[in-house]
Write an enzyme that holds these catalytic residues in place. Structure first.
Site, short mmCIF file in Angstrom:
data_model
loop_
_atom_site.label_atom_id
_atom_site.label_comp_id
_atom_site.label_asym_id
_atom_site.label_seq_id
_atom_site.Cartn_x
_atom_site.Cartn_y
_atom_site.Cartn_z
NE ARG A 53 26.47 28.49 10.60
CZ ARG A 53 26.73 27.20 10.72
NH1 ARG A 53 27.55 26.78 11.63
NH2 ARG A 53 26.17 26.32 9.92
CB THR A 54 20.77 32.50 10.02
OG1 THR A 54 21.96 32.47 9.23
CG2 THR A 54 20.03 33.79 9.77
CE LYS A 82 -2.79 21.45 7.16
NZ LYS A 82 -3.65 22.12 8.15
NE ARG A 103 18.66 30.99 5.76
CZ ARG A 103 19.86 30.61 6.20
NH1 ARG A 103 20.14 29.34 6.36
NH2 ARG A 103 20.77 31.51 6.51
CG HIS A 131 22.57 35.54 4.47
ND1 HIS A 131 21.93 36.04 5.59
CD2 HIS A 131 23.00 34.29 4.80
CE1 HIS A 131 21.99 35.11 6.55
NE2 HIS A 131 22.62 34.06 6.09
C1 NCD Z 1 25.12 30.64 4.64
C2 NCD Z 1 23.77 30.71 3.94
O1 NCD Z 1 22.79 30.15 4.42
O2 NCD Z 1 23.74 31.37 2.91
N1 NCD Z 1 25.03 30.17 5.94
C3 NCD Z 1 24.81 31.05 6.95
O3 NCD Z 1 23.79 31.71 7.01
N2 NCD Z 1 25.78 31.20 7.86
C4 NCD Z 1 26.18 29.99 3.84
C5 NCD Z 1 25.96 28.63 3.28
O4 NCD Z 1 24.91 28.01 3.46
O5 NCD Z 1 26.89 28.14 2.62
#
Ligand code: NCD
Length: 300
Positions: A53-54, A82, A103, A131
């Site tokens: 999703r993100t 590497k 991320r 997040h």
């Molecule tokens: C979440 C995350 O990555 O923190 N997912 C997201 O970004 N929608 C929640 C999760 O992984 O449980």
């Protein structure tokens, strides 16, 4: 927005949040009408951890604004394999893109990256840390369904390792929200998060049973047990499946209750709930595009 980088939800004032959500509502009304807004802009996607999703909604948001994205791809196919440091990776990619979305499995990674580059860095999840862009879309959905003031919200599941919870709880301190934290003893909010919430004027009500609070809630925010963050698989197994929402659980809920989840779900919400009026999680995920469009529009 006042900030060049978006690292933590603690940076977000009520004014920032309202500005992004208002703009997001404009984008949601007509997502295809803004393709000249950021032509020529390139967004760098650096995902050192899995994401559906993100990553895809940042990609869609940038393209909806007329820009484009470049993607580091998986860690296995990048120079990280590497032994390249995060600092070197971001210093190189800042030369290719106008902003970076990062991320990473380590808490603090986005903050560290932001110290090495001049382009804006957006934290798309740093380990069990924060997040903040997930929080913006969560707030957007809450505002649509229940409103952000006079809200009673239950936040349930893995409150220890769940970064979406840490960010959401903090952002909600900007509003008159009553937050009820429901989790097994071993997955309660970390000390640091509790301290920050109290410092921001919030009361931290903790519960182990959902029944104690369910009928009072306007929103129930369910989270996945973050298996990948447990140092010990046995510890994970001892709490997995402890909280599960099904149609029977929701019988005593407020009929207006919105059930939210940042997704992915594993087994926290049974599929039978999907057809109920309460289910808000797919709509929540869809708002990721207009909300991230609004954020990029402010930051770039
Ligand atoms: C979440 C995350 O990555 O923190 N997912 C997201 O970004 N929608 C929640 C999760 O992984 O449980």
């Amino acid at each position: 927005m006042r900030h060049e980088h978006l690292i933590s939800a603690k940076q977000l004032s009520r004014g920032d949040i309202e500005a992004v959500l208002d703009r997001a509502a404009e984008f949601a009304a007509d997502p295809g009408a803004h393709s000249d807004s950021h032509a020529e802009t390139l967004l760098g996607l650096l995902f050192f951890e899995p994401s559906t999703r993100t990553k895809m909604s940042f990609d869609a948001a940038m393209k909806r604004l007329g820009g484009d994205t470049i993607d580091m791809g998986s860690v296995d196919s990048s120079s990280v394999k590497k032994g390249e440091s995060l600092a070197d990776t971001v210093r190189v990619i800042e030369g290719y893109a106008d902003a970076l979305v990062l991320r990473h499995p380590s808490e603090g990674a986005a903050k560290l990256a932001s110290e090495f580059v001049d382009v804006p860095v957006v934290n798309a999840g740093d380990g069990a840390g924060h997040h903040p862009t997930q929080t913006l879309l969560d707030l957007y959905t809450i505002r649509e369904h229940a409103g952000l003031d006079d809200l009673t919200i239950g936040i349930m599941g893995d409150l220890k390792y769940g970064r979406t919870v840490h960010s959401l709880a903090h952002a909600l301190t900007n509003f008159d929200a009553d937050q009820r934290f429901v989790s097994p003893e071993s997955l309660r909010l970390p000390q640091g998060v509790r301290y920050d919430l109290r410092n921001a004027g919030a009361e931290v009500h903790e519960h182990t049973a959902l029944e104690e609070v369910l009928d009072e809630l306007d929103v129930l925010y369910v989270t996945r047990i973050q298996r990948e963050r447990f140092p010990d698989e046995n510890e994970y197994r001892s709490v997995a499946g402890e909280y599960r929402i099904d149609a029977a659980t929701l019988e005593s809920a407020n009929p207006e209750l919105s059930v939210m989840h940042p997704l992915p779900r594993v087994d926290e919400i049974t599929p039978e709930v999907d057809a109920m009026e309460h289910a808000t999680y797919f709509e929540q995920a869809h708002s990721g595009v207009p909300v991230r469009m609004a954020l990029l529009d402010y930051m770039l």
